[in-house]
Design a protein around this motif. Structure first.
Motif, mmCIF file in Angstrom:
data_model
loop_
_atom_site.group_PDB
_atom_site.id
_atom_site.type_symbol
_atom_site.label_atom_id
_atom_site.label_comp_id
_atom_site.label_asym_id
_atom_site.label_seq_id
_atom_site.Cartn_x
_atom_site.Cartn_y
_atom_site.Cartn_z
ATOM 1 N N CYS A 78 41.911 40.291 26.680
ATOM 2 C CA CYS A 78 42.711 40.511 25.601
ATOM 3 C C CYS A 78 43.044 38.892 25.038
ATOM 4 N N TYR A 79 42.721 38.419 23.717
ATOM 5 C CA TYR A 79 43.035 37.163 23.199
ATOM 6 C C TYR A 79 44.359 37.220 22.813
ATOM 7 N N GLY A 80 45.028 38.067 22.468
ATOM 8 C CA GLY A 80 46.306 37.790 21.970
ATOM 9 C C GLY A 80 46.371 37.680 20.556
ATOM 10 N N ARG A 81 45.260 38.162 19.722
ATOM 11 C CA ARG A 81 45.121 37.895 18.275
ATOM 12 C C ARG A 81 45.831 38.982 17.557
ATOM 13 N N ASN A 82 46.293 40.127 18.039
ATOM 14 C CA ASN A 82 46.932 41.374 17.577
ATOM 15 C C ASN A 82 48.388 41.606 17.646
ATOM 16 N N GLY A 83 49.168 40.623 17.916
ATOM 17 C CA GLY A 83 50.491 40.706 18.145
ATOM 18 C C GLY A 83 50.682 41.246 19.693
ATOM 19 N N GLU A 84 49.931 41.109 20.605
ATOM 20 C CA GLU A 84 50.122 41.720 21.854
ATOM 21 C C GLU A 84 51.405 40.840 22.667
ATOM 22 N N THR A 85 52.373 41.337 23.211
ATOM 23 C CA THR A 85 53.213 40.737 23.983
ATOM 24 C C THR A 85 52.726 39.662 25.087
ATOM 25 N N LEU A 86 53.424 39.030 25.837
ATOM 26 C CA LEU A 86 53.342 38.317 26.811
ATOM 27 C C LEU A 86 52.632 39.116 28.246
ATOM 28 N N SER A 87 53.518 40.071 28.349
ATOM 29 C CA SER A 87 53.281 41.140 29.393
ATOM 30 C C SER A 87 52.041 41.747 29.270
ATOM 31 N N GLU A 88 51.782 42.131 27.926
ATOM 32 C CA GLU A 88 50.365 42.845 27.625
ATOM 33 C C GLU A 88 49.281 42.225 27.745
ATOM 34 N N ILE A 89 49.351 40.772 27.567
ATOM 35 C CA ILE A 89 48.335 40.048 27.811
ATOM 36 C C ILE A 89 48.164 39.563 29.269
ATOM 37 N N PHE A 90 49.246 39.456 29.947
ATOM 38 C CA PHE A 90 49.154 39.440 31.434
ATOM 39 C C PHE A 90 48.464 40.611 32.097
ATOM 40 N N GLU A 91 48.952 41.875 31.651
ATOM 41 C CA GLU A 91 48.534 42.928 32.137
ATOM 42 C C GLU A 91 46.941 43.278 32.030
ATOM 43 N N ALA A 92 46.338 42.715 30.869
ATOM 44 C CA ALA A 92 44.973 42.826 30.528
ATOM 45 C C ALA A 92 44.173 41.873 31.232
ATOM 46 N N ASN A 93 44.664 40.754 31.542
ATOM 47 C CA ASN A 93 43.923 39.559 31.864
ATOM 48 C C ASN A 93 43.914 39.181 33.237
ATOM 49 N N THR A 94 45.255 39.588 33.829
ATOM 50 C CA THR A 94 45.374 39.349 35.303
ATOM 51 C C THR A 94 45.681 40.543 36.086
ATOM 52 N N SER A 95 46.676 41.380 35.684
ATOM 53 C CA SER A 95 46.935 42.261 36.646
ATOM 54 C C SER A 95 45.883 43.383 36.795
ATOM 55 N N PHE A 96 45.332 43.838 35.706
ATOM 56 C CA PHE A 96 44.232 44.907 35.615
ATOM 57 C C PHE A 96 43.206 44.477 36.295
ATOM 58 N N PRO A 97 42.302 43.272 36.554
ATOM 59 C CA PRO A 97 41.473 42.789 37.373
ATOM 60 C C PRO A 97 41.660 42.758 38.624
ATOM 61 N N LEU A 98 42.992 42.424 38.978
ATOM 62 C CA LEU A 98 43.475 42.377 40.357
ATOM 63 C C LEU A 98 43.517 43.650 40.940
ATOM 64 N N ARG A 99 43.822 44.500 40.063
ATOM 65 C CA ARG A 99 43.837 46.204 40.658
ATOM 66 C C ARG A 99 42.438 46.415 40.917
ATOM 67 N N LEU A 100 41.615 46.151 40.294
ATOM 68 C CA LEU A 100 39.969 46.229 40.331
ATOM 69 C C LEU A 100 39.644 45.805 41.563
ATOM 70 N N MET A 101 40.074 44.241 41.845
ATOM 71 C CA MET A 101 39.778 43.604 42.951
ATOM 72 C C MET A 101 40.244 44.476 44.378
ATOM 73 N N ASP A 102 41.384 44.885 44.267
ATOM 74 C CA ASP A 102 41.675 45.761 45.287
ATOM 75 C C ASP A 102 41.331 46.892 45.543
ATOM 76 N N ALA A 103 40.638 47.654 44.551
ATOM 77 C CA ALA A 103 40.074 48.886 44.702
ATOM 78 C C ALA A 103 38.667 48.625 45.318
ATOM 79 N N ALA A 104 37.739 47.459 44.814
ATOM 80 C CA ALA A 104 36.695 47.248 45.066
ATOM 81 C C ALA A 104 36.597 46.727 46.640
ATOM 82 N N LYS A 105 37.616 45.935 46.933
ATOM 83 C CA LYS A 105 37.721 45.555 48.440
ATOM 84 C C LYS A 105 37.707 46.741 49.503
ATOM 85 N N ALA A 106 38.634 47.777 48.988
ATOM 86 C CA ALA A 106 38.667 49.226 49.584
ATOM 87 C C ALA A 106 37.492 49.812 49.731
#
Length: 292
Positions: A78-106
């Motif tokens: 998420c580049y933040g070019r469409n008015g996304e909030t700080l939390s939406e950008i964090f969710e897309a670029n940091t939180s979401f892939p971290l959840r993927l890493m957790d699931a991948a590890k498991a």
């Protein structure tokens, strides 16, 4: 060897090119996407892949429903070019892939290939959130014995990219002969790489990663040749035979602007990769696509 790959971002520009290349190589492809994402970019392979919508998804399901997944390739952003909030950008670029890493590890997945930026982390919220994921990735692979490969992307371009991208905006403006194109002074040094060469870098890393000696690895993905933004724009202007007036200096540099970025491609070259498409060839391919 054929692999089972979980890919994010396949409905975007880079992800769609990568998805089609992985299918062409015979890999089994599982895709995570948003419910409302258009499948236009990957319509030619939709019948050959498995898709999951991420809304309310139990992330363990894609990892357990298809046998052993060999690698996760993360290109969603998420580049933040469409008015996304700080939390939406964090969710897309940091939180979401971290959840993927957790699931991948498991699920015992051993490889996570991340798509990163060359921008300084304080240029904008996008680059900050990507840098935060990188720090988590370094920590995660160290303690969980998972290969984390960080692909630092220079300015990639190609046919059909979005208008919001600088390269596409310049090319399309010159092709349309808009009266005036407002630009900075263009002193920034950049490395431009054609989309097919970016995809081939991912493919060779995917092929070679199990032989890496360290769990954390990072690769610059660029042509290895840099030039100023001004020269890039002037080259586009010349190849398109455009009548557009190039208004250099009209736009101020953004705060924290990276003034010089040049990919060190030696690590990729050592893997057997090389950049096939020079800038002039790449631009002509984009222009041909535009005309079609």
């Amino acid at each position: 060897m054929k692999k089972t790959i979980l890919l994010t971002g396949s409905t975007g520009y880079l992800g769609s090119y990568l998805a089609k290349a992985l299918v062409a190589k015979g890999h089994k492809l599982i895709i995570l996407k948003r419910k409302n994402s258009s499948l236009l970019q990957i319509e030619s392979i939709v019948q050959m892949i498995t898709l999951y919508n991420i809304e309310n998804l139990d992330y363990s399901i894609p990892f357990t429903a298809h046998g052993k997944i060999d690698a996760v390739i993360h290109t969603a952003t998420c580049y933040g070019r469409n008015g996304e909030t700080l939390s939406e950008i964090f969710e897309a670029n940091t939180s979401f892939p971290l959840r993927l890493m957790d699931a991948a590890k498991a699920a015992g997945v051993g490889i996570f290939i991340n798509s990163d930026t060359i921008l300084d982390k304080y240029v904008n919220l996008y680059s900050l959130s990507k840098s935060q994921l990188l720090e988590w990735g370094k920590f995660f692979c160290m303690y969980n014995k998972m290969f984390f490969v960080n692909m630092r992307l220079e300015h990639f371009y190609g046919p059909g990219d979005t208008e919001s991208k600088f390269t596409t905006h310049v090319i399309n403006s010159c092709m349309r002969n808009v009266p005036e194109l407002e630009l900075t002074f263009g002193e920034q040094i950049r490395d431009f790489i054609y989309i097919d060469d970016v995809v081939s870098a991912y493919l060779i890393v995917l092929d070679k990663v199990k032989g890496f000696s360290d769990f954390f690895n990072e690769f610059d993905v660029g042509s290895g040749k840099a030039l100023s933004i001004k020269k890039f724009v002037e080259k586009v202007h010349q190849i398109t035979d455009s009548q557009t007036y190039l208004a250099f200096g009209r736009v101020p540099y953004r705060k924290g602007e990276v003034m010089s970025s040049h990919a060190n491609i030696d690590p990729l070259v050592k893997l057997g990769w090389f950049c096939k498409t020079n800038l002039e060839e790449g631009l002509k391919l984009v222009i041909e696509g535009y005309k079609k």
